[in-house]
Structures are given as C-alpha cells and as structure tokens.
Design a protein around this motif. Structure first.
Motif, PDB file in Angstrom:
ATOM      1  N   UNK A  13       0.898  -1.255   0.060  1.00 62.08           N
ATOM      2  CA  UNK A  13      -0.149  -0.066  -0.092  1.00 62.08           C
ATOM      3  C   UNK A  13       0.876   1.122  -0.077  1.00 62.08           C
ATOM      4  N   UNK A  14       2.032   1.312   0.916  1.00 63.99           N
ATOM      5  CA  UNK A  14       2.899   2.329   0.722  1.00 63.99           C
ATOM      6  C   UNK A  14       3.375   2.521  -0.302  1.00 63.99           C
ATOM      7  N   UNK A  15       3.715   1.516  -1.217  1.00 56.81           N
ATOM      8  CA  UNK A  15       4.245   1.720  -2.453  1.00 56.81           C
ATOM      9  C   UNK A  15       3.424   2.267  -3.512  1.00 56.81           C
ATOM     10  N   UNK A  16       2.480   2.032  -3.336  1.00 53.49           N
ATOM     11  CA  UNK A  16       1.377   2.709  -4.385  1.00 53.49           C
ATOM     12  C   UNK A  16       1.123   4.098  -3.939  1.00 53.49           C
ATOM     13  N   UNK A  17       1.075   4.458  -2.698  1.00 53.54           N
ATOM     14  CA  UNK A  17       0.902   5.786  -2.172  1.00 53.54           C
ATOM     15  C   UNK A  17       2.010   6.582  -2.770  1.00 53.54           C
ATOM     16  N   UNK A  22       4.352  10.924  -5.787  1.00 48.49           N
ATOM     17  CA  UNK A  22       5.617  11.088  -6.616  1.00 48.49           C
ATOM     18  C   UNK A  22       4.983  11.895  -8.112  1.00 48.49           C
ATOM     19  N   UNK A  23       3.741  11.142  -8.505  1.00 49.94           N
ATOM     20  CA  UNK A  23       3.276  11.659  -9.794  1.00 49.94           C
ATOM     21  C   UNK A  23       2.411  12.808  -9.268  1.00 49.94           C
ATOM     22  N   UNK A  24       1.841  13.094  -8.393  1.00 52.43           N
ATOM     23  CA  UNK A  24       1.372  14.394  -7.857  1.00 52.43           C
ATOM     24  C   UNK A  24       2.346  15.326  -7.721  1.00 52.43           C
ATOM     25  N   UNK A  25       3.488  15.172  -7.264  1.00 53.22           N
ATOM     26  CA  UNK A  25       4.686  15.835  -7.156  1.00 53.22           C
ATOM     27  C   UNK A  25       5.319  16.505  -8.595  1.00 53.22           C
ATOM     28  N   UNK A  75       9.463   8.975  -1.850  1.00 48.43           N
ATOM     29  CA  UNK A  75       7.975   9.438  -1.514  1.00 48.43           C
ATOM     30  C   UNK A  75       7.598   8.534  -0.472  1.00 48.43           C
ATOM     31  N   UNK A  76       8.483   7.210  -0.269  1.00 43.33           N
ATOM     32  CA  UNK A  76       7.924   6.188   0.504  1.00 43.33           C
ATOM     33  C   UNK A  76       7.729   6.553   2.250  1.00 43.33           C
TER      34      UNK A  76
END
Length: 560
Positions: A13-17, A22-25, A75-76
């Motif tokens: 889950x944290x990897x997905x987050x 990262x995409x949002x940034x 980002x993790x």
RNA sequence: GCGCCUGUAGCUCAGUUGGAUAGAGCAUCUGCCUUCUAAGCAGGUUGUCGGGGGUUCGAAUCUCUCCAGGCGCACCA
C-alpha cells in the motif's frame, strides 16, 4: 491476517502511495499503475523484501528503473512497516531490510493459533466438493488410485485450511457395461471353481482377486447357484462381489488416511429418474438429436470436437449421460465449486462435460477438473502395462505394506500432478529409508525429544520474556522464523493453484532449516532466558510441522 | 493426423500471473557424535533449463517452430 501478510500488505500500500505522491509532485509520470510484486528475494543479501515496481514503471515513465526507484524511495512512508532501510539494487529492484524484531512475534502467533496456525480465509466458507479416486469397484485399488487419493485428500485438507467448506466424495460406478462384464467374469470363475467348463468372457476381468472373491463365496453358499437361472445367478454374484469390493476399497482408503463424506451410487441416478430428466432438460434446450436410432448430445456446439451418444440405440443411457446427471446433481446440492481429480486418460471427457454443464445453465468454470498424469509401473527396468482387465497392477494395499502410508503419501505429494510418475517397486523398497518424509518426521521427533527434556527441567510451559525472544537473532534462527512466518502465504498460493505439493516442499524446507539450527545452536543452555526463548521457538516449529503434515495426511511421530 | 501433458545436474524431481548468481534429494568426495535423536549437520563436485527463432531492460517461465516421450481421439468407463 498473519503478521507477514500484514507487513507485505502495508508495504504494498505504501508503495502505491509513494508512486501516487511522486506523480502528484510531478516527479513521475504514468497512466495506470502496472502490476508489480513484493516478495522475499531468493538471496539473503538482497534484504527481506524486494519489489520490481520501479522496473515495471520504466516503460510508462520513460525513465530508467534506477531513477524511478530513487524517486519512489524519496516518497515512501515507512512508518508501521518495520522497514529499516531501503536500497536500490541490480537493474532497479528496491530492496528493503526489516527490523529484525518483527520476526520474533511469529513465535507467539504460532503458539496462540496452535493447530490453526497457517489457516487463512480466502474461501470465506464457500462450499467446495472434491471428488477423487472413484475407482470402478471391479478390482482392487492400484497405484493410479493411490496417487489420486493422496492428491485429492491433501487438496481437500488444503482447501479446508484456506477457509473453504469442503466435502470429499467417492462416485461408485455400480452399473453399466463394466458391471455387466464383471458379472460375466464372476460367473465364469464361479463355474470354473466348481469344475465346470466355462469360457472366460472377452474383455473380462482377469485379476486374481476375483477368483479369491468367488472362492470365499463358495465357502459360504457352495454350488447352490449352479442350477439357478444364469441371469439371477449373475445378479447375485455381482451384488455379493460389489459389496465385498466396496468394503475393501473403503477400508483401504481409510488405512491410507482418507475419510469420505459422501459415497455416491451411480445406480441411484437411474433409480431416481435423474438421468432421464436431465436428458429431457437437454432435449428441451435443443441440445439433443436422434441419429441411427441413438440420442446424441450436440457437444460440438459446446466446444467439443464431436457429438456424443447419450442414449444408445438399444435404449440404455451411456456413462456420459449418467455423468451429466451426476454433475448436475452436485450443483443442485449447492456446491459453489466442484473439483474432480481424473487420470489424464480421461481428458477427452473434460470439454464435453463442461459443455453439458453450461448447456444446463451452470458456469462451466465452477467445474474444475484436475488431470493427473498416469503412474507407470516399472519392473526390471521396463514399463509394464497396468490394467484392471489384465489383472496386472500393484495395489494400494501392497504399496502401503511395502513402503508405508506416510512415505507413499509424501512421495505422491512431492510431485506436480502434471508429471508422469514412473514407479519401480523394487527401487521404492530399496530407497524407502531415503524417502524425504523421514527427514521431516525426524525433525519432528527431535523437537519432541527436546521438549520432553525441557519438561524435566520444569521449563515446559514457561513463556519467554520479550527481551529474550529478541536474542533469537542468529542467521539460522532468523531463516527459520522467516520460513515460519511464510506458512499462511504458502497456504494461500497452494490453495489458489490447487497444488498441495507446494506444502510438501515447504515442510521439507522448514525441517531443513530446523536441522541446521539444531546443529549450530543448543536449545537447552544454562542461560534460563535464552533457553526459554529457544524452547518457544522449538514448540512453534513442532506445531507447524505437525500442522502441515496433517494437511498432507502424514503422521508426525514423537519418537523415531 | 488432431488435442492435452512432459522434457531442468549422473538419477528422481522443485521452480505463483517474466526478475537478481537456476535449486533440493539421491549418488559421489572431505570433515563433524564425552553436550538436546548422526534417519542429522558443514563443505566440495555436477547444468547447451530438449534444439532453433521471436517478444522484452530482463525468458526455464510468454510466443512460433522443430525433435523426443506419455495419454487420448468408441452406441467403453
């Protein structure tokens, strides 16, 4: 959910987050997150968990896997994951090292769960039926049946451990052509035993066991049936012999560790009219036509290569007709999934039976057929053709007498059903002490021996302190603990793939890790704290071995 | 001929939707029992993952093709 699964889920889950953030940034571009794995790497130096996420993202992100990995790690959020460090390795793997302390929690988990450790609930109580062996009662159980029994029974136990409600069933083919042949064979043997000239029927059953049956009968009733009308005589002989054969089959399977929930008679489908009504149902749906006086199922419409006869021109239904009615009956009994274990020589039957189920409105995917390859008999280096008709075969009973139930069951469950087994009884006898099952059982006996001695020291039931548990930090102990933590995932995978042989491999690995530990460290040391910690480890390992052997139908001896 | 399965170390076999240096047992060689079971442990040796092409950053794994073996292609079950 087990500890290990829990950690894996969290990290996933944290990897997905991390990817999303990262995409949002604006640091990573992708349309849709691709499928990725998080698994324990084969090499210990690669850490405790590894993921290929950066590599599978490479194409969409149009950046090198190693660059992506750097971004992901940035980002993790690792809180609550036991992750201690992350590093980029190889082509772009991200390797994680976990805080070693998480592992010792496994011991408590195992001891609390006891016999239930390893159980998962992917089945959610769904009803599954496993039908296996279902040998014709015209002879004794042979090697092929032995394989089917080992596989079917262990699969049923495995599914049950995975949270399904499982029913084991044996289908008795107690009517039809082969029973007719059986009757003729019995009659010939009966007459021959009483000194009469009687030709043996073509396609009859040559097995010695049939002669024994008749001899036993003669002791009871003598030549009473010599003068009886042949048809009545055959009917009597068949009823007597079927009864005896079925009793033998039940006893043999029971001794092999198999307990069925349901014994289902083919005859009952004819008696109840289920065969007839099923054919009528198919006819109503337009799947039946007449040709040359027989009724045919349009199985070509249902994905089969050619149409099949369901009612012969003489008016009698074929085995296939009864089988359709039988499987319809299974679904009517409310099973969500129905699993059959068949020899690969029946594979031509798969498509048409599934087709017939879909014609009747059932989802053919809920009928799953596991085809196991045949067991070939080797004698003096040559393949011997096994057959019930010829009477050439090794019986399950002989197999158990020669190598034992445990070795036999483990032997079959060490193999993928898709592999053909060449079985050489001489070799099996000579190598029986080399059977890997003893390696596992020996580990169990060793564990028991340690616990017996601990009891004398008065340590048996004393739980270790947490700080002492954390002293189980040698590489041998850690490898062992990891393997222990892995059982629930193993059960999930094995159940999903319907491959109980994975558990045989698992328990073999576990036993090996224990033996290694045993030889490198002493359990009953003077240091009380450490001793209690190691004893709890011993207790947990013993529990797991016994649980897994239980699924495989193999006993876990306390002494050897 | 068509369909399904198989081909991995000398032998028997593992290898979850493609991952890092392909693993285990047996066999063989070398060590380890005055301490919890030596049916054990540690280490050495052993590979064209049947052959060839393709896809891929990456193939024992997917795909095509060829070779070899098993099983099936009944108004048997």
């Amino acid at each position: 959910m087990s500890l290990y699964e829990n950690i894996k889920t969290r990290v996933t889950n944290q990897l997905v987050e991390a990817a999303n953030s990262a995409q949002a940034a604006g640091e990573l571009k992708f349309e849709e997150l691709p499928y990725f794995v998080l698994e324990e790497p084969r090499e210990r130096q690669h850490g405790d968990l590894a993921t290929n996420l950066a590599m599978v993202l490479a194409k969409q992100a149009k950046r090198s896997p190693r660059e992506i990995a750097t971004t992901l790690i940035k980002h993790l959020d690792t809180t609550g994951t036991w992750i201690e460090s992350s590093e980029i390795a190889g082509a772009g793997f991200i390797n994680f090292r976990l805080n070693p302390l998480w592992l010792t929690n496994v011991i408590g988990e195992v001891i609390n769960a006891g016999g239930l450790y390893g159980q998962v609930d992917i089945g959610k109580g769904q009803k599954i039926q496993v039908e296996f062996v279902s040998a014709n009662p015209t002879g004794l159980l042979h090697m092929g049946n032995a394989r089917g029994a080992a596989l079917g029974d262990s699969l049923a136990s495995l599914l049950s451990a995975a949270g399904y409600e499982v029913s084991r069933e044996f289908y008795i083919n107690d009517t039809g052509n082969q029973i007719h042949n059986f009757a003729l064979s019995l009659e010939a043997r009966y007459l021959q035993q009483l000194g009469q000239e009687a030709p043996f029927p073509e396609g009859g059953y040559h097995g010695e066991d049939l002669i024994d049956t008749v001899k036993g009968l003669i002791v009871k009733v003598g030549d009473k049936y010599l003068a009886v009308e042949p048809e009545l005589r055959r009917e009597f002989l068949v009823r007597y012999a079927l009864d005896e054969k079925m009793r033998d089959i039940r006893e043999t399977l029971q001794d092999f560790g198999v307990e069925y929930d349901v014994w289902f008679n083919e005859q009952s489908l004819h008696d109840s009219g289920a065969v007839r009504s099923t054919m009528e149902e198919l006819e109503k749906k337009g799947y039946i036509y007449e040709k040359e006086g027989a009724l045919w199922l349009k199985s070509t419409l249902l994905g089969d290569e050619k149409d099949e006869v369901v009612v012969r021109s003489n008016g009698t239904p074929t085995y296939f007709a009864a089988d359709i009615a039988y499987h319809r009956n299974k679904f009517e009994r409310g099973f969500n999934r129905v699993i059959n274990i068949w020899g690969s020589d029946h594979h031509g039957h798969v498509a048409r039976l599934k087709g017939a189920m879909s014609a009747l409105g059932y989802d053919p995917d809920n009928l799953q057929i596991i085809l196991m390859q045949l067991v070939r008999l080797i004698q003096n280096g040559e393949v011997v053709k096994m057959s019930k008709r010829s009477g050439q075969y090794i019986t399950l009973r002989e197999l158990m007498d020669e190598v034992g139930k445990d070795a036999a069951r483990f032997f079959f469950n060490l193999r993928d059903p898709d592999s053909t087994v060449d079985f050489d009884m001489d070799l099996a006898r000579a190598q029986s002490s080399d059977n890997p099952v003893y390696y596992v059982q020996y580990a169990h006996a060793r564990l028991c021996s340690i616990l017996r001695q601990a009891e004398e020291l008065g340590d048996a039931g004393v739980p270790p302190l947490e700080e002492d548990l954390n002293r189980l930090d040698s590489s041998e102990e850690r490898d062992l603990l990891k393997k222990m933590a892995d059982l629930p995932s193993e059960i999930i995978v094995a159940a999903r793939l319907m491959e109980p042989h994975r558990l045989a491999r698992y328990v073999l690995d576990l036993a090996g890790l224990f033996h290694t530990f045993y030889n490198s460290q002493r359990v009953l040391v003077d240091d009380v704290g450490l001793r209690r910690a190691r004893l709890s480890l011993v207790k947990a390992v013993k529990q797991i071995i016994s649980n897994v052997l239980g699924i495989l139908g193999v006993s876990a001896p306390e002494r050897m």
